[in-house]
Design a protein around this motif. Structure first.
Motif, mmCIF file in Angstrom:
data_model
loop_
_atom_site.group_PDB
_atom_site.id
_atom_site.type_symbol
_atom_site.label_atom_id
_atom_site.label_comp_id
_atom_site.label_asym_id
_atom_site.label_seq_id
_atom_site.Cartn_x
_atom_site.Cartn_y
_atom_site.Cartn_z
ATOM 1 N N ARG A 258 5.077 0.047 5.144
ATOM 2 C CA ARG A 258 3.729 0.461 5.537
ATOM 3 C C ARG A 258 3.311 -0.458 6.675
ATOM 4 N N ASP A 259 2.977 0.119 7.832
ATOM 5 C CA ASP A 259 2.703 -0.692 9.012
ATOM 6 C C ASP A 259 1.244 -0.726 9.429
ATOM 7 N N GLU A 260 0.451 0.233 8.983
ATOM 8 C CA GLU A 260 -0.968 0.241 9.333
ATOM 9 C C GLU A 260 -1.708 1.157 8.378
ATOM 10 N N ASN A 261 -3.050 1.241 8.577
ATOM 11 C CA ASN A 261 -3.881 2.027 7.666
ATOM 12 C C ASN A 261 -3.598 1.616 6.219
ATOM 13 N N PHE A 262 -3.643 0.321 5.981
ATOM 14 C CA PHE A 262 -3.229 -0.211 4.680
ATOM 15 C C PHE A 262 -4.220 0.166 3.585
ATOM 16 N N PRO A 263 -3.711 0.716 2.478
ATOM 17 C CA PRO A 263 -4.603 1.072 1.370
ATOM 18 C C PRO A 263 -4.870 -0.133 0.480
ATOM 19 N N GLU A 264 -5.618 0.097 -0.577
ATOM 20 C CA GLU A 264 -5.826 -0.957 -1.569
ATOM 21 C C GLU A 264 -4.489 -1.318 -2.217
ATOM 22 N N PRO A 265 -4.331 -2.576 -2.652
ATOM 23 C CA PRO A 265 -3.072 -2.975 -3.285
ATOM 24 C C PRO A 265 -2.648 -2.070 -4.429
ATOM 25 N N ALA A 266 -3.610 -1.553 -5.189
ATOM 26 C CA ALA A 266 -3.258 -0.695 -6.324
ATOM 27 C C ALA A 266 -2.514 0.549 -5.875
ATOM 28 N N GLU A 267 -2.864 1.086 -4.690
ATOM 29 C CA GLU A 267 -2.163 2.278 -4.202
ATOM 30 C C GLU A 267 -0.732 1.945 -3.796
ATOM 31 N N LEU A 268 -0.545 0.802 -3.145
ATOM 32 C CA LEU A 268 0.816 0.371 -2.810
ATOM 33 C C LEU A 268 1.638 0.172 -4.076
ATOM 34 N N GLU A 269 1.036 -0.402 -5.102
ATOM 35 C CA GLU A 269 1.750 -0.606 -6.360
ATOM 36 C C GLU A 269 2.118 0.726 -7.003
ATOM 37 N N ARG A 270 1.241 1.734 -6.883
ATOM 38 C CA ARG A 270 1.570 3.060 -7.420
ATOM 39 C C ARG A 270 2.755 3.673 -6.676
#
Length: 460
Positions: A258-270
């Motif tokens: 993921r290089d930009e438009n970073f979501p909340e950490p919980a979404e990355l964990e999902r």
């Protein structure tokens, strides 16, 4: 130096691309076995504290290069190779990775100006391009202290007259050089949508035993074109390709980019949880398939060695580095394409002009985005007009020296164009003057003397 093509990494596990914007989130994520950092954004003498903390916890860090241009007609630049090697050693990395792409063209081989793409562009899948790529990969392997893996890229355009499929091209490359492969399943999906290439066929043809690890990333589709944005959630078709790959071989590592438009950490964990679940389900149902695939792969390897020997003999009819005819042919083709994309010259014969237009606009948009990151003062000074002004500037002014140079050239262009005098113009002029010399204006003795003289005159 390790023997090229041999990895002592074992299993990397599940990882995520480390970026400064999500550094804290990455450190706090459960189950992160390793991370990947963009090599050009890491300084060996000043490693980010976040990466140092991750390394201290035993998290592997892999430098991922984006500017080497191994698929270009020129031989790899020694300074860039040294920089990549320095980062591998500073991070204690078990391998480094780069892309099967060209990022610049022109120069002495074509007697034309050197142009920078500012992005990864596809190499033609021809015998000439394969030969050049193999020579460049061998040179990189010889210069690096750890093994090299190279990544398949996404593309909006197709070269006319290609002689191999993507799977065949990757197989030949790995077979002739021993290089490992970084397979990006999102890029396979992108090429399926944009170029009509079957990801199943690509997986059938490529040497899965050569895979070092796998990338998974998000994108979006617009007007029938898939954009590999690395700024959107991972799509279901990408996970399906990952499942297909995992049913054939257990990848040593899988990494979410993921290089930009970073979501909340919980979404990355999902998203990481979805990736792990995809791998677990594929591995649970693929034992029999793997056994049969291993038998087939063994047979292919036995016959492939002979084919590789023949191919190598064909490649090395002249001593390495003495026959520049393939390089010159590749150089001319790449220079013509890049000039059409970034300098507005006519499209080379055989290319889809509509797709070239889409690619050209994508390159200009990426330039605008990256310049805004490396020189955030410019969009601040220019406000809402920044993007339109930059896209108009980029239309016929190719990048020739990297993004920081591009930012300075853009500012200079605006100033020479005669902006209305005002606070914004004065700020832009001051910004350009401060950064346009070999050292900052504030550090230059002449400038200091000039300012002291001006102060004295004002007092007088």
């Amino acid at each position: 130096m390790r023997e090229p093509g041999r990895l002592g990494t074992g299993r990397l596990g599940t990882g995520i691309g480390w970026r400064p914007e999500i550094a804290e989130a990455v450190e706090n994520m459960p189950g992160i076995d390793w991370v990947e950092a963009v090599a050009e954004n890491v300084c060996p003498g000043h490693l980010p504290e976040s990466l140092l903390r991750l390394r201290a916890r035993g998290v592997t860090v892999v430098p991922h290069g984006v500017s080497l241009g191994l698929g270009g007609a020129d031989r790899p630049d020694g300074a860039r190779l040294t920089a990549l090697a320095d980062r591998a050693e500073a991070l204690g990395s078990p391998l480094v990775t780069e892309h099967i792409a060209f990022v610049r063209a022109g120069g002495p081989l074509t007697a034309s100006p050197l142009l920078e793409a500012g992005h990864l562009l596809p190499v033609p899948r021809t015998r000439d391009a394969l030969r050049v790529l193999c020579e460049n990969v061998r040179a990189a392997q010889a210069a690096l202290p750890v093994p090299l893996a190279v990544e398949n890229i996404a593309a909006l355009i197709s070269w006319p007259g290609e002689e191999m499929t993507e799977g065949q091209f990757l197989y030949e490359l790995a077979d002739r050089t021993g290089v490992r492969l970084l397979i990006d399943v999102a890029n396979l999906h992108t090429n399926h949508v944009n170029r009509g290439e079957d990801p199943v066929k690509a997986l059938d043809e490529l040497p899965v035993e050569a895979i070092a690890y796998v990338h998974v990333a998000g994108g979006f589709e617009r007007d029938g074109v898939w954009h590999d944005s690395h700024a959107h959630p991972v799509a279901r078709p990408v996970l399906d390709i990952l499942a297909d790959l995992a049913s054939r071989v257990t990848p040593p590592g899988v990494l979410l980019e993921r290089d930009e438009n970073f979501p909340e950490p919980a979404e990355l964990e999902r998203e990481l949880t979805a990736i792990r679940g995809t791998l677990e389900r594929a591995e649970a149902t693929s034992r029999a398939t793997k056994r049969s695939t291993a038998v087939l792969a063994g047979g292919r390897a036995a016959t492939g060695d002979a084919g590789a020997a023949q191919g190598e003999a064909a490649d090395t009819g002249a001593p390495t580095g003495t026959d520049d005819a393939p390089r010159q042919r590749v150089a001319l083709a790449q220079a013509a394409l890049l000039s059409a994309l970034v300098a507005g010259t006519p499209a080379p014969e055989g290319f889809d002009r509509v797709r070239l237009g889409v690619q050209a606009r994508a390159l200009a948009a990426k330039r605008a985005d990256v310049v805004a990151k490396v020189a955030p003062e410019l969009p601040e000074i220019l406000g809402d007009g920044y993007r339109l002004a930059f896209l108009a500037y980029a239309q016929r002014r190719p990048m020739t020296g990297g993004y920081r140079r591009d930012a300075l050239d853009f500012a200079e262009h605006l100033l020479l164009a005669g902006l209305p005098e005002g606070a914004g113009t004065r700020r832009l002029r001051a910004w350009w003057l401060e950064r346009s010399g070999p050292v900052p204006l504030s550090a230059r003795p002449v400038a200091r003397l000039a300012r002291a003289t001006r102060r004295a005159l004002l007092r007088h």
